[in-house]
Motif scaffolding. Structure first.
Motif, short mmCIF file in Angstrom:
data_model
loop_
_atom_site.label_atom_id
_atom_site.label_comp_id
_atom_site.label_asym_id
_atom_site.label_seq_id
_atom_site.Cartn_x
_atom_site.Cartn_y
_atom_site.Cartn_z
N SER A 33 0.69 -0.78 0.48
CA SER A 33 0.46 -0.30 0.13
C SER A 33 1.28 1.22 -0.40
CB SER A 33 -1.34 -0.23 1.08
OG SER A 33 -2.33 1.03 1.45
N SER A 38 6.25 2.31 8.66
CA SER A 38 5.88 1.09 8.96
C SER A 38 4.46 0.65 9.90
CB SER A 38 7.17 0.77 10.12
OG SER A 38 7.19 2.48 10.66
N ILE A 39 5.14 -0.59 9.92
CA ILE A 39 3.53 -1.70 10.50
C ILE A 39 3.80 -2.11 11.89
CG2 ILE A 39 2.33 -3.07 10.22
CD1 ILE A 39 2.20 -2.98 7.65
N ASN A 40 2.72 -1.84 12.70
CA ASN A 40 3.53 -2.10 14.27
C ASN A 40 3.03 -3.40 14.79
OD1 ASN A 40 1.76 -2.13 16.26
ND2 ASN A 40 2.50 -0.11 17.07
N THR A 47 -5.06 -7.31 11.78
CA THR A 47 -5.31 -6.41 11.07
C THR A 47 -5.22 -8.21 10.37
OG1 THR A 47 -4.00 -4.83 10.60
CG2 THR A 47 -4.73 -6.23 8.51
N THR A 51 -9.15 -9.30 8.99
CA THR A 51 -8.93 -10.97 7.58
C THR A 51 -9.67 -12.40 7.54
OG1 THR A 51 -7.21 -9.57 7.70
CG2 THR A 51 -7.61 -11.52 5.28
N PHE A 91 -16.72 -1.80 -1.32
CA PHE A 91 -15.89 -2.02 -1.73
C PHE A 91 -14.79 -3.09 -2.77
CE2 PHE A 91 -13.73 -4.48 0.44
CZ PHE A 91 -14.13 -5.19 2.03
N VAL B 43 -7.85 -7.72 -1.01
CA VAL B 43 -8.30 -6.69 -1.19
C VAL B 43 -8.65 -5.75 0.65
CG1 VAL B 43 -9.96 -5.13 -2.18
CG2 VAL B 43 -9.04 -6.93 -3.83
N PHE B 44 -8.92 -6.71 0.90
CA PHE B 44 -9.43 -5.99 2.51
C PHE B 44 -8.69 -5.73 3.39
CE2 PHE B 44 -11.60 -6.55 6.03
CZ PHE B 44 -10.70 -6.51 7.60
N VAL B 45 -7.52 -6.18 3.19
CA VAL B 45 -5.97 -5.76 4.00
C VAL B 45 -5.87 -4.93 3.62
CG1 VAL B 45 -4.05 -6.70 4.22
CG2 VAL B 45 -5.67 -8.42 4.13
N LEU B 46 -5.39 -4.36 2.24
CA LEU B 46 -5.24 -3.07 1.45
C LEU B 46 -6.29 -1.93 1.85
CD1 LEU B 46 -4.70 -4.65 -1.85
CD2 LEU B 46 -2.76 -3.31 -0.97
N TYR B 47 -7.29 -2.64 1.72
CA TYR B 47 -8.40 -1.91 2.29
C TYR B 47 -8.83 -1.13 3.67
CZ TYR B 47 -13.18 0.93 2.71
OH TYR B 47 -13.59 1.69 2.88
N ALA B 48 -7.74 -2.49 4.40
CA ALA B 48 -7.69 -1.29 6.01
C ALA B 48 -6.30 -0.97 5.90
CB ALA B 48 -8.30 -2.85 6.61
N THR B 49 -5.66 -1.44 5.06
CA THR B 49 -4.53 -0.75 5.58
C THR B 49 -4.40 1.24 5.50
OG1 THR B 49 -3.45 -2.86 5.12
CG2 THR B 49 -1.86 -0.90 5.28
N SER B 50 -5.26 1.01 4.01
CA SER B 50 -5.25 2.61 3.45
C SER B 50 -5.79 3.04 4.63
CB SER B 50 -5.52 2.53 2.06
OG SER B 50 -5.89 3.50 1.52
N ASN B 53 -3.74 3.76 7.76
CA ASN B 53 -3.05 4.67 7.39
C ASN B 53 -3.16 5.95 7.51
OD1 ASN B 53 -0.60 4.92 7.08
ND2 ASN B 53 -0.24 5.30 4.71
N LEU B 64 1.91 2.41 12.00
CA LEU B 64 0.47 1.82 12.10
C LEU B 64 1.07 0.82 13.46
CD1 LEU B 64 -0.96 0.34 8.81
CD2 LEU B 64 -1.60 2.02 10.49
N VAL B 69 -5.72 0.76 12.79
CA VAL B 69 -6.14 -0.35 12.66
C VAL B 69 -7.73 -0.52 13.14
CG1 VAL B 69 -6.19 -3.03 12.09
CG2 VAL B 69 -4.64 -1.59 12.00
N MET B 73 -11.84 -0.16 11.48
CA MET B 73 -12.49 -1.61 11.32
C MET B 73 -14.29 -0.75 11.34
SD MET B 73 -11.52 -4.76 10.25
CE MET B 73 -10.49 -3.56 9.63
#
Lengths: 119, 151
Positions: A33, A38-40, A47, A51, A91, B43-50, B53, B64, B69, B73
Motif C-alpha cells: 500500500s 512501517s507497521i507495528n 489486521t 482478515t 468495496f 483487497v480487504f487487507v489493502l483497504y484496511a491498511t489504507s 494509514n 501504523l 486499525v 474497522m
C-alpha cells in the motif's frame, strides 16, 4: 469435533493459537500500500485477525443469502449477489462482479449507450 | 519493490479452512467461490491498511498501530469485529508479557550460575554445568510454549 456446531468450530480454530493466516504474507500485502512506512506488531496481528473474521463473515453471509442454500453449496453467484446487496461489501464490487453472458451484455450496450452512473 | 501477483494472495489452504469452519457442516464451496473469497480477503487487507494509514497520518505518525486499525474497522463499518479483535490483542499482550518475564528470569538464572561456576574449579565441571543449563533452558522454553498453546 463432528458434534460441534458451526460457531463452536469457529471459536475453536480462532482460540487454539489465535491466528491461522500467516502474518508475514499479510504484512507483504500491507506494505504494498502506498504511503505506508512501517507497521507495528500489534497492528499486524489485528489486521491478520480481522482478515480471518472478514473471510468468515463474507462466506457465511453469502451462504445464508444465496440460492445455493438448498444445494448446500456456496457458489460464486452467492458472493456476487451478497456484495451487490450489502453496503459493507461495496468495496468489493469491482472484484466480485455479477456475471452476465457476453451476448446479453452486447445487447445491453446496443440498446443503452454506456454512461457511468454516479454512486 | 516488485511483487509478483501471487505474492499478494493469501494461502489457499488456510483460506479454505477458515471458510469451511465458518459454514455449517457438509456445505461445499465451489473453486470459483474460494478463489473469489481469497481475492476479496487481499483487497480487504489493502483497504484496511489504507484506511488505518489515514488515521496514522492524521496523528502525524509514521508507524501504523493497533488503534489505527481499530479505527479503520469502524470506518469500514465492521464494528462487529471490534470486540473479538480487542480480545485477540489482549491475549497477545499477555503472551508477550509472559515471554518477556520468562526470558528475563532465564537471564537472571544464567548469570547466577555463571557466578557459581567461577567460584569452583573450571575445566570439566564447567562443561557439565553448561549442559545442565542448556537442558533447563530447553525446559523453560517448553514451558513458555505450552502456556501459549493453552491460551
Amino acid at each position: 469435533m463432528s458434534g460441534d456446531n458451526a460457531e463452536d468450530k469457529v471459536n475453536h480454530a480462532s482460540n487454539s493459537k489465535g491466528i491461522s493466516l500467516p502474518m508475514t504474507r499479510v504484512k507483504l500485502i500491507m506494505k504494498s500500500s502506498p504511503d505506508v512506512s512501517s507497521i507495528n506488531q500489534e497492528a499486524l496481528l489485528i489486521t491478520t485477525k480481522a482478515t480471518e473474521l472478514f473471510v468468515q463473515y463474507l462466506a457465511l453471509s453469502s451462504f445464508n443469502n444465496g440460492a445455493g442454500k438448498d444445494n448446500k453449496t456456496l457458489l460464486y453467484s452467492d458472493l456476487a449477489n451478497t456484495v451487490e446487496g450489502t453496503e459493507t461489501f461495496q468495496f468489493l464490487t469491482d472484484i466480485l462482479p455479477k456475471k452476465i453472458f457476453a451476448r446479453d451484455y452486447l445487447k445491453l450496450i446496443e440498446e443503452n449507450p454506456i454512461e457511468e452512473a454516479d454512486n | 519493490m516488485a511483487e509478483r501477483p501471487e505474492d499478494l494472495n493469501l494461502p489457499n489452504a488456510v483460506i479454505t479452512r477458515i471458510i469451511k469452519e465458518a459454514l455449517p457442516d457438509g456445505v461445499n464451496v465451489s473453486k470459483e467461490a474460494r478463489r473469489a473469497i481469497s481475492q476479496a480477503a487481499s483487497v480487504f487487507v489493502l483497504y484496511a491498511t489504507s484506511c488505518a494509514n489515514n488515521f496514522a497520518m492524521k496523528a502525524k505518525r509514521k508507524t501504523l498501530n493497533a488503534t489505527d486499525v481499530m479505527s479503520a474497522m469502524e470506518e469500514m463499518e465492521f464494528e462487529r469485529f471490534l470486540q473479538p479483535l480487542r480480545e485477540s490483542l489482549e491475549a497477545y499482550k499477555k503472551g508477550q508479557k509472559g515471554k518477556k518475564e520468562a526470558s528475563e528470569q532465564k537471564r537472571k538464572d544464567a548469570k547466577e550460575k555463571k557466578n557459581d561456576v567461577e567460584e569452583n574449579d573450571k575445566s570439566r565441571e564447567e562443561e557439565e554445568e553448561e549442559e545442565e543449563r542448556m537442558e533447563e533452558d530447553q525446559d523453560a522454553d517448553n514451558e513458555v510454549e505450552e502456556e501459549e498453546v493453552e491460551n
